[in-house]
Design a protein around this motif. Sequence first.
Motif, mmCIF file in Angstrom:
data_model
loop_
_atom_site.group_PDB
_atom_site.id
_atom_site.type_symbol
_atom_site.label_atom_id
_atom_site.label_comp_id
_atom_site.label_asym_id
_atom_site.label_seq_id
_atom_site.Cartn_x
_atom_site.Cartn_y
_atom_site.Cartn_z
ATOM 1 N N GLU A 224 47.940 27.918 -0.017
ATOM 2 C CA GLU A 224 47.027 28.877 0.594
ATOM 3 C C GLU A 224 46.723 28.464 2.022
ATOM 4 O O GLU A 224 46.808 27.270 2.364
ATOM 5 C CB GLU A 224 45.728 28.955 -0.210
ATOM 6 C CG GLU A 224 45.005 27.625 -0.321
ATOM 7 C CD GLU A 224 43.900 27.624 -1.367
ATOM 8 O OE1 GLU A 224 42.755 27.279 -1.011
ATOM 9 O OE2 GLU A 224 44.194 27.971 -2.532
ATOM 10 N N PRO A 225 46.388 29.415 2.897
ATOM 11 C CA PRO A 225 45.982 29.036 4.254
ATOM 12 C C PRO A 225 44.821 28.053 4.211
ATOM 13 O O PRO A 225 43.962 28.122 3.327
ATOM 14 C CB PRO A 225 45.565 30.380 4.883
ATOM 15 C CG PRO A 225 46.343 31.405 4.128
ATOM 16 C CD PRO A 225 46.419 30.890 2.714
ATOM 17 N N ALA A 226 44.800 27.113 5.149
ATOM 18 C CA ALA A 226 43.748 26.093 5.184
ATOM 19 C C ALA A 226 42.373 26.752 5.196
ATOM 20 O O ALA A 226 42.116 27.654 6.003
ATOM 21 C CB ALA A 226 43.921 25.207 6.413
ATOM 22 N N SER A 227 41.506 26.316 4.306
ATOM 23 C CA SER A 227 40.188 26.937 4.182
ATOM 24 C C SER A 227 39.216 25.949 3.556
ATOM 25 O O SER A 227 39.611 24.976 2.917
ATOM 26 C CB SER A 227 40.267 28.203 3.316
ATOM 27 O OG SER A 227 40.685 27.868 1.998
ATOM 28 N N GLU A 257 35.724 20.331 7.841
ATOM 29 C CA GLU A 257 36.304 21.498 8.497
ATOM 30 C C GLU A 257 37.020 21.121 9.786
ATOM 31 O O GLU A 257 38.138 21.576 10.046
ATOM 32 C CB GLU A 257 35.220 22.532 8.789
ATOM 33 C CG GLU A 257 34.762 23.324 7.579
ATOM 34 C CD GLU A 257 33.822 24.445 7.964
ATOM 35 O OE1 GLU A 257 32.946 24.199 8.814
ATOM 36 O OE2 GLU A 257 33.976 25.550 7.436
ATOM 37 N N ARG A 258 36.368 20.304 10.612
ATOM 38 C CA ARG A 258 36.954 19.928 11.898
ATOM 39 C C ARG A 258 38.267 19.170 11.709
ATOM 40 O O ARG A 258 39.205 19.330 12.484
ATOM 41 C CB ARG A 258 35.970 19.056 12.690
ATOM 42 C CG ARG A 258 34.794 19.807 13.283
ATOM 43 C CD ARG A 258 33.769 18.820 13.820
ATOM 44 N NE ARG A 258 34.354 17.910 14.798
ATOM 45 C CZ ARG A 258 34.410 18.157 16.101
ATOM 46 N NH1 ARG A 258 33.936 19.290 16.581
ATOM 47 N NH2 ARG A 258 34.936 17.280 16.925
ATOM 48 N N PHE A 259 38.323 18.353 10.676
ATOM 49 C CA PHE A 259 39.466 17.474 10.443
ATOM 50 C C PHE A 259 40.613 18.190 9.725
ATOM 51 O O PHE A 259 41.784 18.082 10.127
ATOM 52 C CB PHE A 259 38.985 16.259 9.642
ATOM 53 C CG PHE A 259 40.038 15.227 9.341
ATOM 54 C CD1 PHE A 259 41.150 15.037 10.151
ATOM 55 C CD2 PHE A 259 39.900 14.413 8.222
ATOM 56 C CE1 PHE A 259 42.106 14.077 9.853
ATOM 57 C CE2 PHE A 259 40.845 13.448 7.926
ATOM 58 C CZ PHE A 259 41.951 13.281 8.735
ATOM 59 N N LEU A 260 40.306 18.947 8.661
ATOM 60 C CA LEU A 260 41.350 19.416 7.758
ATOM 61 C C LEU A 260 41.405 20.931 7.559
ATOM 62 O O LEU A 260 42.258 21.416 6.814
ATOM 63 C CB LEU A 260 41.177 18.741 6.385
ATOM 64 C CG LEU A 260 41.281 17.210 6.407
ATOM 65 C CD1 LEU A 260 41.023 16.634 5.040
ATOM 66 C CD2 LEU A 260 42.631 16.757 6.943
ATOM 67 N N VAL A 261 40.506 21.666 8.209
ATOM 68 C CA VAL A 261 40.538 23.122 8.114
ATOM 69 C C VAL A 261 40.834 23.745 9.475
ATOM 70 O O VAL A 261 41.741 24.576 9.614
ATOM 71 C CB VAL A 261 39.229 23.688 7.529
ATOM 72 C CG1 VAL A 261 39.269 25.213 7.497
ATOM 73 C CG2 VAL A 261 38.984 23.139 6.126
ATOM 74 N N ASP A 262 40.076 23.337 10.484
ATOM 75 C CA ASP A 262 40.307 23.871 11.824
ATOM 76 C C ASP A 262 41.722 23.532 12.286
ATOM 77 O O ASP A 262 42.168 22.385 12.161
ATOM 78 C CB ASP A 262 39.302 23.283 12.814
ATOM 79 C CG ASP A 262 37.883 23.763 12.548
ATOM 80 O OD1 ASP A 262 37.714 24.668 11.712
ATOM 81 O OD2 ASP A 262 36.953 23.224 13.173
ATOM 82 N N SER A 275 51.482 34.085 -0.524
ATOM 83 C CA SER A 275 52.043 33.038 -1.375
ATOM 84 C C SER A 275 53.363 33.468 -2.001
ATOM 85 O O SER A 275 53.814 32.873 -2.958
ATOM 86 C CB SER A 275 51.043 32.683 -2.488
ATOM 87 O OG SER A 275 50.788 33.820 -3.284
ATOM 88 N N SER A 276 53.975 34.509 -1.472
ATOM 89 C CA SER A 276 55.225 34.988 -2.039
ATOM 90 C C SER A 276 56.369 34.046 -1.707
ATOM 91 O O SER A 276 56.605 33.705 -0.564
ATOM 92 C CB SER A 276 55.547 36.380 -1.489
ATOM 93 O OG SER A 276 54.552 37.295 -1.843
ATOM 94 N N HIS A 297 46.884 24.529 2.808
ATOM 95 C CA HIS A 297 46.480 23.562 1.801
ATOM 96 C C HIS A 297 47.342 23.792 0.566
ATOM 97 O O HIS A 297 47.375 24.901 0.021
ATOM 98 C CB HIS A 297 45.001 23.725 1.432
ATOM 99 C CG HIS A 297 44.068 23.256 2.496
ATOM 100 N ND1 HIS A 297 42.704 23.501 2.454
ATOM 101 C CD2 HIS A 297 44.273 22.542 3.629
ATOM 102 C CE1 HIS A 297 42.132 22.958 3.516
ATOM 103 N NE2 HIS A 297 43.064 22.383 4.246
ATOM 104 N N LEU A 298 48.035 22.756 0.148
ATOM 105 C CA LEU A 298 48.797 22.785 -1.091
ATOM 106 C C LEU A 298 47.937 22.092 -2.138
ATOM 107 O O LEU A 298 47.734 20.874 -2.083
ATOM 108 C CB LEU A 298 50.140 22.074 -0.909
ATOM 109 C CG LEU A 298 51.099 22.032 -2.093
ATOM 110 C CD1 LEU A 298 51.453 23.443 -2.559
ATOM 111 C CD2 LEU A 298 52.364 21.269 -1.724
#
Length: 490
Positions: A224-227, A257-262, A275-276, A297-298
Amino acid sequence: MGQPSILSPLGADPHECGYCKSGADTSISYGAWAHNLTCDDYQALIDRGWRRSGKYLYKPLMHKTCCPQYTIKLDALAFRPAKQHRQVLNKLRRFLDGEWVPAAADRVLGDAHGAGDGPVPGHDADVPAVAPVAEDKAAVVVTKKRRTDPAADQVPSDAAAAAVEQQNLPHAHSRAGKKHAAAAKDAPPKPPKPPKNTPFDLDQAIADLVGMEHRKHSFRTTLEPASFTDAKFALYKRYQIAIHRDPPEKVTPRGFERFLVDSPLSSPGKVARSSSTTSPLVGSVTPIAQPRFGSFHLCYYLDTQLIAVSVIDLLPHCVSAVYFFYDPDFSFLSLGKVSAMVEMRLARDERRSLPSRVVDWEPDRMKWYYMGYYLHMCQKMVYKAQFRPSFLLDPAAYVWVPYEEALGLLDDAEDGFTTLVEPRVSRKTAPKGLGEREVEEDEADRLWIYEDGYVVPLKEYDDPETRPFVVECAARMDAETAAHTVFTPR
């Protein structure tokens, strides 16, 4: 046409080293803040030794920093697993089937990569060498509303203990043996095991783990997109406290968020396919030709519980590992090594989804798995070298050298640093601008700079102090990337 890459050069950044713990500002990198970064441009930057931490871009100054960090990549199509990699996947399969219950000693907090010197992070060990950079240090083009750090208590997880207890119950007392045998007789048939000496097939090995029915435990992944989610943050907090010994009050939602989402990455194909994919990782549907690029994010689930997250970037030529965190209760599953192989499989799946004409035209499309940086003298980096065939990036010529060839050179380096191709130089003999290219006057004139809502050529910008600062950054990029990047003033 999408928005161009927009960078704010920050210059050299000496800071304390996260590897050798020197206690002084001996780790030296060049930094820039990325307001926007196309995936093509970032691919070009990591091929010249750059990496990102959130929106902060950094490039180690290899001949100056105390612990030289060589960019390492693996040929995902030609991956040759060692015996330990096959054992890791087989151990996970046996756990899912209920054939193996870890002993108490194996369930304590341990190394997800199997090294014998205590807990270490997943494939994220290049990150601690980066000094935190506040967003307000850069000349921000577009401001972003910040969220307040809410108090977040550690969320305990007892799923691992429950899973082990569930497996232990039939074996707890000998009087339960007959009952257990009867239950096993009525259980659904298990998947057949491959005969001995069967060549290892990574694709099939991962497919045998993900989504297989009739098991004691289910194992699945979602891409999924990082969130930000509460579950991800709770897992991250547990990981940082247990593995990195971070004080609980220092692990905040905004920091996560700053480290792993932004992320500064932008691409027309960032969520075009959602996700196709043909991959068993996230389903089975007809592939769509549009490539999927951006930050993702996996997520790994055991039964219904989130137990690990791979933070990755999907770029034109590779899957690039950013960070990995997991539930410390499941360290016995060697999730770091498992995730590396799942991410390799993802690169293969993304490549298979492309039309053959695209692959024929660009043979490197989604062929590679980038594992961050390799530090030769750092024990925590040993696991990266165990994935083959891998290559290290020469910090001067920017060519890739097979790890086996680079190994002897690094062993012989007297002061911890060497280039990997001729002419070879050491820390003592390296020129001041090692790895920089010459930016001629006419090229510098054509570099773009942002001024009061307008983009103008650098030659038309009034401030003479800005010119050398922008040229310094461009010299650490390839000419094509620098030509269509917009720089902000110092």
